[in-house]
Write a protein that holds these residues in place. Structure first.
Motif, short mmCIF file in Angstrom:
data_model
loop_
_atom_site.label_atom_id
_atom_site.label_comp_id
_atom_site.label_asym_id
_atom_site.label_seq_id
_atom_site.Cartn_x
_atom_site.Cartn_y
_atom_site.Cartn_z
N ARG A 26 0.73 -1.22 -0.01
CA ARG A 26 -0.12 -0.13 -0.15
C ARG A 26 0.58 1.25 0.05
N TYR A 147 12.14 3.07 -17.80
CA TYR A 147 10.94 3.90 -18.48
C TYR A 147 10.02 4.52 -17.56
N ARG A 153 6.69 11.29 -13.14
CA ARG A 153 6.20 12.36 -12.57
C ARG A 153 4.84 12.62 -13.32
N GLY A 154 4.77 12.19 -14.56
CA GLY A 154 3.50 12.00 -15.37
C GLY A 154 3.16 13.37 -15.88
N VAL A 159 6.79 12.52 -19.58
CA VAL A 159 6.24 11.38 -20.62
C VAL A 159 6.94 11.55 -21.99
N GLN B 367 -2.80 4.77 -12.25
CA GLN B 367 -3.09 4.98 -10.78
C GLN B 367 -4.34 4.25 -10.43
N PHE B 374 -0.42 -2.71 -15.44
CA PHE B 374 0.89 -3.85 -15.50
C PHE B 374 0.60 -4.78 -16.54
N LEU B 429 0.97 3.19 -22.99
CA LEU B 429 1.61 3.40 -21.55
C LEU B 429 1.91 4.85 -21.35
N GLY B 430 2.37 5.67 -22.23
CA GLY B 430 2.50 6.92 -21.95
C GLY B 430 1.16 7.79 -21.45
N PHE B 433 0.64 6.44 -17.81
CA PHE B 433 1.19 6.83 -16.81
C PHE B 433 1.22 8.41 -16.72
N GLY B 434 0.26 9.06 -17.76
CA GLY B 434 0.10 10.43 -17.75
C GLY B 434 -0.46 10.85 -16.39
N HIS B 435 -0.31 12.40 -16.02
CA HIS B 435 -0.73 12.71 -14.70
C HIS B 435 -2.05 12.89 -14.48
N TYR B 438 -3.94 13.11 -7.56
CA TYR B 438 -3.51 11.82 -7.00
C TYR B 438 -4.65 11.34 -6.05
N ASN B 440 -5.41 8.46 -3.47
CA ASN B 440 -4.79 7.63 -2.79
C ASN B 440 -5.45 6.26 -2.71
N PRO B 442 -5.69 2.13 -2.92
CA PRO B 442 -4.55 0.97 -2.56
C PRO B 442 -4.86 0.05 -3.79
N VAL B 443 -4.00 -0.78 -3.88
CA VAL B 443 -3.72 -1.61 -5.16
C VAL B 443 -4.65 -2.88 -5.17
#
Lengths: 500, 478, 86, 156, 333, 95, 94
Positions: A26, A147, A153-154, A159, B367, B374, B429-430, B433-435, B438, B440, B442-443
């Motif tokens: 977590r 990568y 940081r996104g 990117v 996120q 993954f 993937l770009g 992973f983009g912003h 946030y 928070n 859990p996985v």
């Protein structure tokens, strides 16, 4: 399998397994993550210690796993790999500490540390690779695991930088792969053997071998940031500081340089390479890169970019050393693998500290920062002087041996000027920074103070790593003749390579 | 062990009937049947590994009069892959289809599709192959329509017509073979077939029909819409297994049955088409706006790689080098099967959780759905052919074969294709992973995320690191 | 007798051929359908002749089925037309 | 029962009298009979045997006449036709009988029932100069006799 | 008997077949195309008879001439009768250009080449003596197959596995049609004359189906022809506007649909349990088992074809069980 | 070589080609289905011609059985295709 | 004797078949063509069937031929009516 066969695997696994576990942690389980990281790093250090001792006493550590008929994944510890493994292990430990401090309260730490560990595992695997096939596998894995770190940081720039990095490295990887496959078809499994193996091939293969060499060097040159393949490196600066440190000092760039060393010494064999007339070409490419990188660094105001171009230049010393025929030049190149690593990581740590603590990103903002952050700036200064080649810091040792080697090999006519020009340029882009940091008056306010709690200097986790690495850099220079010092080890390697 | 062969056909078929009759407990029955089928596949694999190639004379009639089922290393491997992929997709589907009416429709067709795949890989008779191809085609189309949208129906119809055309061409070839040689048995044919008009024409027609079904460039036009509009678990199986089945037949015909008929020119033609498929498919995947479309175009490209092997295999003399290359081909096919299935399942998760699969709007997926992202990354590794995926080993052999035979063109194509693949995968993937602000979170790894993760891990890790037995198994020929 | 049967088979074929022209010419769908009916009737006759000529009694069954299903076809045709004009 | 018998007879004819066929035959006949019942056909009308013979005779005669008629009309060098429509009021109301009638009209020389509209049939005539009424009436009588019906008074 | 005398007959027959095929594909009018295709089927049935393939001729008579036509006619677009512009896709108008003509010629050329190659290969194949190993094996084993019609022996015994899968194909098709959801709207009640036709045609078709099922064991015929005939009965019923066309609802329907595959599998697996090969009937039981399988297959085939004609799952408006039962009783035919 | 075999065989080739051409060129879904069926008929004719052994001789039953299976399969596929086409048409009409 | 009768019947049947087909071609509209179809062809088939029935050795086979004729007769009479009716209705509607 016995202990000797398991040890290389364990060395890789000691960072791989914690990394995999960390992915599933977590976000909030900060302590567990830290503990895992540190335990892994320390365990690795211990294992590597055993490895060093064993290799020195000519123990054979080899793990072998067949992936396909004729294609074995081989982890094998020889002197050269131990050198690189040690470097990455030590610096990983330091960087981990630094990263824990650096990323406090930042998002996605699990993801970050997960990939961080994977990245180190790939580097260690690459160092221990026992044949070119295994090397290629870890080389690509390294690309993959870095990568997400660059893109971490996104932000759009992050990117984008990651994409450019990927384009370069995957393209290079492809050439490396083609070269490796080709070589495999010609010569069968290309195990790394001191002195090389290709000299035995009949002469009609020589033209092909030259092409393959070109493919391999270009492929490796991308990661080693040989000009003109260096374009990704300044772009990748968007990554968090620990990542930059890792990229420049330990993992990516070094992997390329290490690969060049491997190919020249343990695949082709340095004499055979010379016989094919390839060494000079490599040397010229390295020389051009050294000069070009230094000139570019001169014109960067952004501190990290200046450091990045400095890396372009400095890493090529390794290639240069490789290209200089004879044990002394070899020593110079190989020892620089370590020296450049500890010095450059110090520089990036400190640059990260400036950015994190005071919001300083540019050289022009560094006026008087030595008064606000003396310890950091001291570390910075030591590393920078080392880079220039001022004794007794480690960088001097490398340059000394490179010069000697060139003299010995009769290449002084052009190597010496390169070394001199480059040192002058190094001085030209580092000394003004030192001057600003120590002797200029600070402005009314820093761009952005982030860590007000640390009234003096910065937080401990950020401070200690650069101090330690700067000390190491100094020590490597001061105690260069001590047993197990990088220089001694490099000498050992060179002797074994030349069969002395 | 030979009973495992019957089980592979009879178990899913029984399951199909049972789910039809018991719609209320269809999911349980279907998963049960799937498990049993998977066990049968595993038994068969072990059987083949230990006892060599197996065969079973249906009804006890001698070969020729009756139909003989055959299993060698290649078919056992493909059967195992089929079972694993289909089982994983079944687990996913049990979460994907929520309404009872949807399930009642889905499961019987699904198990029929499974039956047809198993039957196809086991079949030792040309005409029986035609029937299994049709069963495969129809069940695939019927499943593809379950998307419910008009686009799905339109694509499915086109898919069906193309498939029918393909089967008809195949059947015409089969007829010609029977006319010329008086047998349909795959094991007898290599002994009697000789180069000449009959064999050439028959092979050309059968191959054309199969190429239509396996969507080799330029006969690929139907695939992207069909695979992109079907429900996720169906897309997974369509891309991973169904096109593979037709490809498997091409392989069998060219390398086993008609081995002494095939000419290098023809193989080069296939290779050339494969090259076009690699480049064009990858390029279109790069242009795709939707994730599913990207995956579908990537299938077109990945199938192209498989065809690049044909000129190599034909140029290499029989021996260990050729076996290595053949193993690489199979490894590539297996990896693609697992990876693409996993990719489609992962896309399905994204589509259901985010409500869309537009690539541009995927920012922050990493996120929200880390496990799924993954899985996509792992699938990407396999599709690009990076280590430690099985595809890496496959491409290695492809490159090695190209070097060995001096066919440099394929080398260039492979390299370019891999880079294009990297481009389209990392485009996704770009964005992932983009912003994003946030959260928070859990996985979480939910039931619908596991299958994709396992499948892609299989492709990207297990096959690559533990794939050596594949070459061993392939030595076991009929 | 065989010659006669051959003659009648060929004659029927001719008859079918003529009907074929109507199928092709149309002009209306009804015309075509009606010509198809003719082809059906001729086909039945032809099968009967062939069954004797080729000594294959099963062709009588074929003729029977053809007769019955030709009616179905016609019904389908008209039925569909009806539904169309709802 | 009657239809059962007819169907059984048909079966017997189809299988050419083979005895072992009844294993399938019995259920088939039963099913067919059931279908026939459920299709709503009324119990078979009383068919008079004499009526049947008379009808068959007429039917055969008229069919042959019809065939010859149409053959010679069309085979002549000039088509001897003058087509036209004509309404004809039916004198039989029993539905089954009507269906039979309509079908038979098509086999009479020169006539064809094109539509049925209440009690009226829309007839198509090959030669509208020739009135078909007498032969139609004759046919109706035969059908009526067959079904043991009486013709209704017509006022056409 | 002298075959050359059939030459004229053959020539005309083949000419008609090719002519009909060509005509049916040359037009752009869907309805015309379908009618021509039905005529094509009729002529084909004769051709199969001519080539001594009465089993196939029966199937063609049932399918090509009857059911396919009905199926196709039901699918003819209802909106624009006879119009050539059947696609609602506006882009299509574009392509009426030179490129299209070129494409047409190219495809035509390709197909001509195909015909030529195929013919070339076929002539090669026919020029050698016919392969008689397999036919001989079939006739040698006919006694053990349980039936005396060799075609049935091949279909249900020697190559029973093919037939099992074939039934699975049918099941797949009907499930696929089910999954499309809705039925097409029914037809208007037909006139009395049509009704008259139906009243005798349906029982006779049922009878014929039974006959074909039975006769298959020793003469041309069999489950498929029987099933198609049975389905034809349902089609006629449907055309008269009846909503009940002999198809049950719900569970019973599913059982009938699955019967073909189910019984086949059951027999095969039972034999396996008894220590025999899968689908390896003991010769003494073969005849009975084949009849059993064929009966089930016939029902499945009929249900499938009928559902295909209806175009989807029959509306299950079951309000309560009683109504359901009532309907079941009403729909036995 | 039997004349009838050759005649029917060659015709079969022509029909296959005709069907293929139709299937490739027709815009109408229904007609594509028809074309594929025509093509199928050609293939079946090929098989039956191959099975033919001349008048008075029993033909090879195997191709007949294959054709029967083929016909069933073709009908199933046709039925599914038509159901899909109907569905599409219905949706287009609803637009 | 029987052979002769059967030959004559068959030939007559052939004649009517041809007549019907020619009528189908020559006659001007749908309705008149229907006349040709229903009358001539059915007669043709009847005569042909009768001829073949005479030729056949088995009574049951002969009866079956008759059955077929009846079926065709009924079917084609009905379909002729249906086709005519449909054409007529379309005409009157327009």
């Amino acid at each position: 399998m016995n202990w000797d066969a398991w040890l290389p695997v364990l060395v890789v696994a000691s960072s791989l397994l914690p990394g995999l576990v960390i992915f599933f942690l977590r976000e909030g389980s900060h302590r567990l993550r830290t503990a895992l990281n540190l335990v892994g790093a320390i365990l690795k250090l211990v294992l590597v210690g055993i490895l060093i001792w064993g290799v020195f006493h000519e123990h054979v550590y080899e793990s072998r796993w067949t992936l396909a008929p004729g294609l074995d994944l081989v982890l094998h510890a020889d002197t050269l790999s131990v050198l690189f493994v040690t470097l990455s292990t030590v610096l990983w430990l330091v960087t981990t500490v630094y990263a824990i401090g650096y990323l406090e309260n930042a998002p996605h730490r699990s993801r970050f540390f997960g990939f961080f560990s994977l990245c180190v595992s790939a580097t260690v695997g690459l160092a221990l690779a026992g044949n070119l096939f295994t090397f290629v596998i870890f080389y690509e894995l390294l690309t993959l695991s870095t990568y997400p770190l660059i893109a971490h940081r996104g932000t759009p720039e992050a990117v984008r930088g990651a994409r450019i990095y990927l384009a370069y490295t995957l393209g290079g990887g492809m050439l490396l792969l083609i070269g490796t496959v080709w070589l495999h078809v010609l010569a069968g499994p290309t195990a790394f053997v001191e002195g090389g193996i290709l000299g035995r091939l009949p002469a009609e293969y020589h033209p092909q071998l030259k092409v393959i060499f070109l493919l391999l060097i270009i492929g490796l040159g991308v990661k080693a940031a040989l000009v003109p393949l260096h374009g990704w490196l300044p772009q990748a600066m968007v990554a968090p500081a620990p990542v930059s440190a890792l990229l420049h000092a330990v993992a990516v760039v070094k992997a390329g340089a290490f690969g060049i060393v491997r190919v020249v010494y343990d695949v082709y064999g340095v004499n055979f390479t010379d016989q094919l007339g390839l060494l000079t070409g490599l040397g010229i490419a390295a020389a051009i890169t050294i000069v070009y990188g230094s000139i570019k660094a001169l014109f960067q105001d952004n501190l990290k970019k200046r450091l990045a171009y400095s890396t372009v230049s400095q890493v090529s010393y390794i290639a240069l050393g490789t290209a200089i025929l004879g044990p002394i030049g070899t020593i110079g190149g190989i020892v620089h693998l370590v020296h450049q690593g500890i010095m450059k990581i110090t520089l990036f740590f400190t640059a990260g500290n400036y950015a994190e603590t005071l919001g300083i990103h540019k050289v022009s903002e560094m006026n008087g920062v030595g008064r606000r952050m003396p310890a950091t700036t001291l570390a910075f200064s030591v590393a920078a002087l080392g880079m220039i080649g001022v004794p007794p810091v480690a960088g001097f040792v490398s340059k000394w041996y490179l010069g000697l080697g060139a003299l010995e090999a009769g290449m002084a006519a052009w190597v010496m000027p390169v070394l001199i020009i480059s040192s002058v340029l190094n001085a030209a882009y580092f000394l003004p920074v030192l001057y600003r940091a120590w002797f200029r008056e600070p402005g009314p306010a820093w761009p952005a103070e982030h860590i007000p709690a640390a009234r003096f200097e910065t937080s401990a986790a950020l401070l200690w790593p650069p101090v330690v690495t700067a000390t190491l850099a100094l020590a490597a220079g001061l105690f260069a003749a001590a047993p197990y010092s990088p220089l001694e080890w490099a000498t050992l390697i060179a002797h074994r390579e030349y069969g002395l | 062990m030979t009973d495992a062969m019957i089980g592979l056909v009879a178990l899913p078929l029984t399951g199909a009937v049972a789910t039809l009759l018991l719609p209320r407990s269809a999911t349980v029955v279907a998963i049960g049947a799937g498990l049993a089928t998977t066990i049968a596949a595993a038994l068969l694999l072990f059987g083949v590994a230990n006892q060599g190639a197996l065969h079973y004379e249906m009804g006890g009639w001698s070969t020729g009069l009756g139909i003989t089922l055959r299993a060698d290393g290649l078919s056992a491997l493909l059967l195992m892959m089929t079972s694993l992929v289909a089982l994983a997709a079944s687990v996913y589907a049990s979460a994907y289809f929520s309404a009872a009416s949807e399930r009642a429709r889905f499961w019987p067709l699904w198990l029929l599709l499974w039956t047809s795949l198993n039957a196809l890989f086991l079949s030792g008779d040309l005409f029986n192959l035609y029937v299994t191809l049709e069963l495969l085609g129809l069940s695939a189309v019927a499943l593809a329509t379950l998307g419910g949208k008009r686009a799905a129906a339109e694509a499915a119809l086109r898919y069906l017509l193309v498939g029918l055309l393909g089967s008809m061409l195949f059947l015409a070839g089969v007829s010609l073979i029977y006319a010329g040689y008086g047998t349909l048995d795959l094991a007898t044919l290599p002994r009697v077939v000789e180069p000449g008009p009959i064999a050439w024409t028959a092979l050309a027609m059968m191959t054309t029909g199969l190429l239509l079904k396996t969507a080799l460039f330029p006969l690929h036009f139907w695939l992207p819409p069909a695979h992109a509009s079907a429900p996720a678990p169906v897309s997974a199986v369509l891309s991973a297994l169904v096109v593979k089945a037709a490809f498997y037949l091409v392989l069998r015909l060219w390398l086993d049955v008609f081995a002494n008929v095939v000419t290098p020119v023809a193989a080069n033609l296939l290779g050339l088409l494969g090259a076009c498929a690699v480049l064009w498919g990858s390029w279109r995947a790069l242009q795709a706006e939707r994730l599913k479309l990207l995956a579908a175009w990537s299938t077109v490209a990945q199938l192209g790689y498989l065809f690049l092997f044909f000129p190599l295999l034909l140029a290499l003399p029989p021996g260990p080098t050729r076996d290595l290359a053949a193993g690489g081909l199979v490894m590539l096919a297996l990896t693609h099967g697992f990876a693409k299935a996993g990719l489609f399942l992962a896309i399905g998760v994204i589509q259901q959780r985010c409500g869309h699969d537009t690539i541009r709007d995927l920012d922050g997926t990493a996120q929200h759905l880390p496990a799924t992202t993954f899985a996509i990354a792992l699938a990407g590794v396999a599709l690009i052919g990076l280590p430690p995926s099985g595809a890496f080993l496959g491409k290695w052999q492809l490159l090695a074969g190209a070097v060995e035979t001096g066919q440099w063109l394929w080398l260039v194509v492979t390299a370019t294709g891999s880079l294009l693949a990297a481009a389209y995968i990392f485009r996704v993937l770009g964005h992932a992973f983009g912003h994003q602000p946030y959260p928070n979170q859990p996985v979480t790894v939910a039931r619908e995320e596991w299958p994709a993760l396992l499948l892609t891990a299989m492709a990207a890790l297990v096959l690559g690191l533990g794939g050596a037995p594949v070459w061993k198994l392939l030595e076991i020929g009929t | 007798m065989t010659e006669l049967l051959l003659l009648s088979a060929t004659g029927l074929m001719l008859s079918l051929f003529l009907g074929l022209l109507r199928v092709l010419l149309g002009p209306s769908a009804g015309d075509r359908m009606l010509a198809t009916q003719l082809i059906g009737t001729v086909g039945v006759g032809m099968l009967l002749v062939l069954s004797v000529l080729l000594d294959e009694p099963a062709l009588i069954d074929v003729a029977l089925l053809l007769a019955l299903l030709a009616a179905v076809a016609a019904a389908a045709f008209t039925g569909q037309q009806e539904a169309r004009h709802d | 029962m009657a239809r059962m018998a007819i169907l059984a007879g048909l079966w017997w004819l189809m299988v050419q009298g083979r005895a072992d066929a009844w294993l399938v035959g019995v259920p088939a006949v039963a099913l067919a009979a059931l279908a026939s019942v459920h299709l709503g056909s009324p119990a078979l009308p009383r068919i008079s045997l004499t009526g049947l013979f008379a009808f068959l005779a007429l039917f055969l005669r008229e069919s042959i006449r019809g065939g010859i008629d149409v053959a010679f009309r069309t085979l002549g060098t000039r088509l001897r036709i003058e087509p036209g429509f004509r309404r004809y009021r039916l004198h039989i109301s029993d539905p089954s009988a009507r269906v039979l009638l309509i079908n038979c009209i098509g086999l009479l020389p020169g006539t064809l029932a094109a539509d049925l509209d209440g009690d009226h049939a829309e007839l198509h005539l090959l030669d509208s100069s020739d009135s078909p009424d007498p032969q139609l009436l004759q046919l109706e009588q035969a059908v009526a006799q067959l079904f043991s019906l009486r013709l209704e008074a017509g006022d056409d | 008997m002298n075959t050359t005398n059939l030459l004229v007959f053959d020539g005309l027959l083949l000419f008609s077949i090719v002519g009909l095929a060509w005509a049916s594909l040359a037009t752009t009018d869907e309805r015309r195309s379908v009618i021509l295709f039905m005529a094509f089927g009729l002529v084909l049935a004769v051709a199969w008879g001519r080539l001594l393939a009465p089993d196939v001729a029966l199937a063609e008579a049932a399918i090509g001439a009857g059911l396919s036509g009905a199926l196709l006619l039901a699918a003819v677009r209802k909106q624009s009768p006879g119009s050539s512009h059947t696609h609602a896709n506006p882009d299509r108008n574009y392509s009426e250009s030179g490129a299209k003509v070129v494409l047409q010629w190219l495809v035509t050329l390709l197909c001509a080449a195909l015909a030529g190659t195929l013919a070339w290969a076929l002539l090669h194949a026919l020029s050698s003596a016919p392969h008689d190993t397999l036919p001989r094996a079939i006739s040698d084993n006919l006694v053990a197959s349980g039936v005396s019609n060799p075609v049935t022996a091949v279909l249900l015994n020697f190559r029973a596995y093919d037939t099992l899968l074939e039934l699975a194909v049918l099941l797949t098709a009907v499930l696929g049609i089910f999954s499309l959801g809705q039925t097409t709207p029914g037809y208007q009640p037909a006139g009395p004359v049509f009704d008259g036709l139906v009243r005798w045609l349906v029982p006779v078709l049922i009878l014929t189906a039974g006959y074909l099922l039975w006769v298959g064991a020793h003469a041309p015929g069999g489950a498929f022809q029987a099933g198609a005939t049975l389905a034809a009965a349902g089609v006629v019923l449907r055309l008269t506007g009846r909503s009940r066309i002999g198809l049950p609802d719900g569970f019973v329907l599913r059982i009938i649909m699955a019967a073909g595959v189910g019984v086949f599998l059951l027999v095969g697996l039972t034999l396996l349990l008894l220590g025999r090969p899968f689908l390896g009937y003991p010769p003494a039981w073969a005849g009975a088992l084949i009849l059993l399988i064929e009966t089930a297959a016939m029902l499945s085939i009929a249900a499938t074809l009928l559902l295909a004609f209806v175009g989807g799952q029959p509306q299950s408006t079951a309000v309560n069980a009683a109504a359901n039962r009532q309907r079941e009783e009403n729909s036995r035919c | 070589m039997l004349t009838a075999q050759v005649l029917y065989g060659l015709t079969a080739c022509v029909i296959v080609a005709l069907g293929l051409r139709g299937a490739l060129l027709h815009a109408s879904l229904l007609q594509r289905v028809v074309a594929i069926n025509v093509m199928g008929a050609g293939v079946f004719m090929l098989l039956i011609a191959v099975a033919y052994r001349g008048p008075g001789l029993p033909p090879d039953p195997l191709p007949h059985a294959l054709v029967l299976t083929g016909i069933v399969v073709a009908v199933s596929a046709t039925a599914l295709a038509l159901a899909l086409a109907r569905r599409l048409h219905a949706e287009q009409d609803n637009d | 004797m029987i052979n002769l009768a059967s030959s004559i019947l068959i030939l007559a049947g052939l004649f009517f078949y041809l007549a019907g087909s020619i009528g189908l071609l020559r006659l001007p509209d749908l309705y008149t063509r229907l006349h040709a179809l229903t009358k001539a062809d059915n007669l043709g088939l009847g005569l042909l069937a009768a001829g073949l029935a005479l030729h056949s050795q088995h009574l049951l086979t002969s009866l079956k031929l008759l059955l077929i004729w009846l079926a065709v007769l009924a079917a084609s009479a009905t379909s002729a009516h249906l086709i005519a009716r449909q054409a007529r209705r379309q005409e009157t509607r327009r």
